[in-house]
Scaffold this active site. Sequence first.
Site, PDB file in Angstrom:
ATOM      1  N   HIS A 130      28.129  -7.086 -10.568  1.00 49.43           N
ATOM      2  CA  HIS A 130      29.012  -8.098  -9.448  1.00 49.43           C
ATOM      3  C   HIS A 130      27.855  -9.159  -8.836  1.00 49.43           C
ATOM      4  CE1 HIS A 130      31.643  -4.266  -8.150  1.00 49.43           C
ATOM      5  NE2 HIS A 130      31.733  -4.641  -9.454  1.00 49.43           N
ATOM      6  N   ARG A 158      35.894 -13.106 -11.885  1.00 44.77           N
ATOM      7  CA  ARG A 158      35.710 -13.627 -10.542  1.00 44.77           C
ATOM      8  C   ARG A 158      34.188 -13.116  -9.807  1.00 44.77           C
ATOM      9  NH1 ARG A 158      36.921  -9.249  -6.111  1.00 44.77           N
ATOM     10  NH2 ARG A 158      36.739  -6.938  -7.565  1.00 44.77           N
ATOM     11  N   HIS A 184       0.930  -1.376   0.035  1.00 47.16           N
ATOM     12  CA  HIS A 184       0.037  -0.090   0.150  1.00 47.16           C
ATOM     13  C   HIS A 184       0.837   1.317  -0.101  1.00 47.16           C
ATOM     14  CE1 HIS A 184       0.920  -1.158   3.992  1.00 47.16           C
ATOM     15  NE2 HIS A 184       0.678   0.041   4.503  1.00 47.16           N
TER      16      HIS A 184
END
Length: 156
Positions: free
Chosen positions: A106, A140, A16
Amino acid sequence: MTDRLTRKPIAIAADHRGVALKARLTAWLETEGYAVKDCGTGSAAERVDAMDYAVALVTEIKQGRSDFAVGICGSGQMMAIAANRFPFIRATLLHTVEEAASARQHGDANLLALGADTLDGTTAEQMLRLFLTTPALGDRYAERRERLARLDPSAL
Protein backbone atom coordinates in the site's frame (compact mmCIF):
# COMPACT_ATOMS: atom_id res chain seq x y z
CA MET A 1 11.67 -17.73 -2.06
CA THR A 2 9.78 -14.95 -3.81
CA ASP A 3 11.62 -12.85 -6.35
CA ARG A 4 13.76 -10.10 -4.88
CA LEU A 5 12.83 -6.52 -5.51
CA THR A 6 16.43 -5.31 -5.63
CA ARG A 7 19.94 -6.48 -6.38
CA LYS A 8 21.49 -3.48 -4.62
CA PRO A 9 22.88 -3.82 -1.10
CA ILE A 10 20.44 -3.50 1.76
CA ALA A 11 21.56 -0.59 3.96
CA ILE A 12 21.31 -1.34 7.67
CA ALA A 13 22.07 0.72 10.76
CA ALA A 14 21.35 0.74 14.46
CA ASP A 15 21.94 2.78 17.53
CA HIS A 16 23.57 1.23 20.60
CA ARG A 17 20.34 -0.52 21.62
CA GLY A 18 19.92 -2.17 18.23
CA VAL A 19 23.43 -3.55 17.71
CA ALA A 20 22.56 -7.18 18.55
CA LEU A 21 19.47 -7.25 16.31
CA LYS A 22 21.42 -5.54 13.52
CA ALA A 23 24.08 -8.27 13.71
CA ARG A 24 21.44 -10.98 13.55
CA LEU A 25 19.64 -9.38 10.58
CA THR A 26 22.91 -8.74 8.77
CA ALA A 27 23.81 -12.43 9.11
CA TRP A 28 20.32 -13.42 7.93
CA LEU A 29 20.54 -11.11 4.90
CA GLU A 30 23.93 -12.51 3.92
CA THR A 31 22.68 -16.09 4.34
CA GLU A 32 19.78 -15.22 2.03
CA GLY A 33 22.26 -13.93 -0.57
CA TYR A 34 21.74 -10.18 -0.11
CA ALA A 35 24.63 -7.76 -0.14
CA VAL A 36 24.66 -5.56 2.96
CA LYS A 37 25.88 -2.02 3.54
CA ASP A 38 26.51 -1.57 7.27
CA CYS A 39 26.02 2.08 8.17
CA GLY A 40 26.87 1.65 11.86
CA THR A 41 27.02 1.59 14.85
CA GLY A 42 29.23 -1.34 15.69
CA SER A 43 29.18 -1.21 19.47
CA ALA A 44 26.56 -1.25 22.19
CA ALA A 45 29.11 0.06 24.70
CA GLU A 46 28.64 3.76 23.95
CA ARG A 47 25.34 5.63 23.67
CA VAL A 48 24.74 7.09 20.19
CA ASP A 49 21.82 8.93 18.61
CA ALA A 50 19.55 6.90 16.32
CA MET A 51 18.86 10.03 14.27
CA ASP A 52 22.43 10.07 12.97
CA TYR A 53 22.08 6.51 11.71
CA ALA A 54 18.69 7.21 10.14
CA VAL A 55 20.36 9.99 8.13
CA ALA A 56 23.09 7.57 7.04
CA LEU A 57 20.43 5.18 5.73
CA VAL A 58 18.57 7.98 3.97
CA THR A 59 21.82 8.98 2.29
CA GLU A 60 22.30 5.46 0.89
CA ILE A 61 18.84 5.59 -0.68
CA LYS A 62 19.22 9.19 -1.90
CA GLN A 63 22.55 8.38 -3.58
CA GLY A 64 21.02 5.33 -5.28
CA ARG A 65 23.34 2.86 -3.57
CA SER A 66 20.41 1.08 -1.89
CA ASP A 67 16.74 0.71 -2.70
CA PHE A 68 15.84 -0.49 0.80
CA ALA A 69 17.13 0.18 4.29
CA VAL A 70 16.63 -1.17 7.80
CA GLY A 71 16.96 1.08 10.85
CA ILE A 72 16.98 -0.32 14.36
CA CYS A 73 16.81 1.50 17.67
CA GLY A 74 15.22 0.69 21.02
CA SER A 75 11.64 1.37 19.95
CA GLY A 76 12.15 1.99 16.24
CA GLN A 77 10.40 5.33 16.66
CA MET A 78 13.37 7.66 16.17
CA MET A 79 14.56 5.78 13.09
CA ALA A 80 11.11 6.16 11.49
CA ILE A 81 10.52 9.75 12.58
CA ALA A 82 13.94 11.00 11.47
CA ALA A 83 13.88 9.14 8.15
CA ASN A 84 10.41 10.36 7.28
CA ARG A 85 11.63 13.96 7.36
CA PHE A 86 12.92 13.34 3.83
CA PRO A 87 10.29 13.38 1.07
CA PHE A 88 11.74 10.45 -0.88
CA ILE A 89 11.67 8.17 2.16
CA ARG A 90 8.67 6.11 3.14
CA ALA A 91 9.73 4.65 6.47
CA THR A 92 7.46 2.26 8.30
CA LEU A 93 7.63 1.12 11.91
CA LEU A 94 6.27 -2.41 12.16
CA HIS A 95 5.03 -4.40 15.13
CA THR A 96 3.70 -7.54 13.42
CA VAL A 97 4.79 -9.66 10.48
CA GLU A 98 1.47 -9.05 8.75
CA GLU A 99 2.12 -5.31 8.65
CA ALA A 100 5.18 -5.82 6.45
CA ALA A 101 3.17 -6.85 3.40
CA SER A 102 0.74 -3.96 3.80
CA ALA A 103 3.56 -1.42 4.24
CA ARG A 104 5.07 -2.52 0.96
CA GLN A 105 1.87 -3.13 -1.01
CA HIS A 106 0.00 0.00 0.00
CA GLY A 107 2.75 2.47 0.85
CA ASP A 108 5.75 1.25 -1.16
CA ALA A 109 7.79 1.64 2.05
CA ASN A 110 11.53 1.75 1.41
CA LEU A 111 12.86 1.93 4.98
CA LEU A 112 11.95 -0.61 7.63
CA ALA A 113 12.23 0.70 11.21
CA LEU A 114 12.40 -1.91 13.95
CA GLY A 115 12.39 -1.78 17.74
CA ALA A 116 15.14 -3.87 19.27
CA ASP A 117 13.44 -3.71 22.66
CA THR A 118 10.08 -4.84 21.31
CA LEU A 119 10.83 -7.56 18.74
CA ASP A 120 12.46 -10.95 18.91
CA GLY A 121 14.95 -11.90 16.20
CA THR A 122 12.76 -14.51 14.51
CA THR A 123 9.87 -12.06 14.10
CA ALA A 124 12.26 -9.39 12.77
CA GLU A 125 13.62 -11.85 10.19
CA GLN A 126 10.10 -12.74 9.06
CA MET A 127 9.22 -9.05 8.73
CA LEU A 128 12.35 -8.38 6.73
CA ARG A 129 11.72 -11.31 4.39
CA LEU A 130 8.23 -10.01 3.56
CA PHE A 131 9.47 -6.43 3.31
CA LEU A 132 12.11 -7.34 0.73
CA THR A 133 9.92 -9.61 -1.39
CA THR A 134 6.50 -7.89 -1.47
CA PRO A 135 5.95 -5.58 -4.44
CA ALA A 136 3.93 -2.37 -4.25
CA LEU A 137 0.40 -2.56 -5.62
CA GLY A 138 -0.85 -0.33 -8.41
CA ASP A 139 -4.25 1.26 -8.92
CA ARG A 140 -5.48 3.36 -6.02
CA TYR A 141 -2.35 2.64 -4.00
CA ALA A 142 -0.13 4.03 -6.75
CA GLU A 143 -2.34 7.12 -6.89
CA ARG A 144 -2.02 7.50 -3.12
CA ARG A 145 1.78 7.26 -3.30
CA GLU A 146 1.82 9.89 -6.05
CA ARG A 147 -0.31 12.21 -3.90
CA LEU A 148 2.04 11.62 -0.98
CA ALA A 149 5.03 12.59 -3.12
CA ARG A 150 3.30 15.87 -4.02
CA LEU A 151 2.47 16.93 -0.46
CA ASP A 152 4.00 20.32 0.23
CA PRO A 153 4.54 21.01 3.94
CA SER A 154 5.48 24.61 3.15
CA ALA A 155 1.89 25.21 2.01
CA LEU A 156 0.54 24.77 5.54
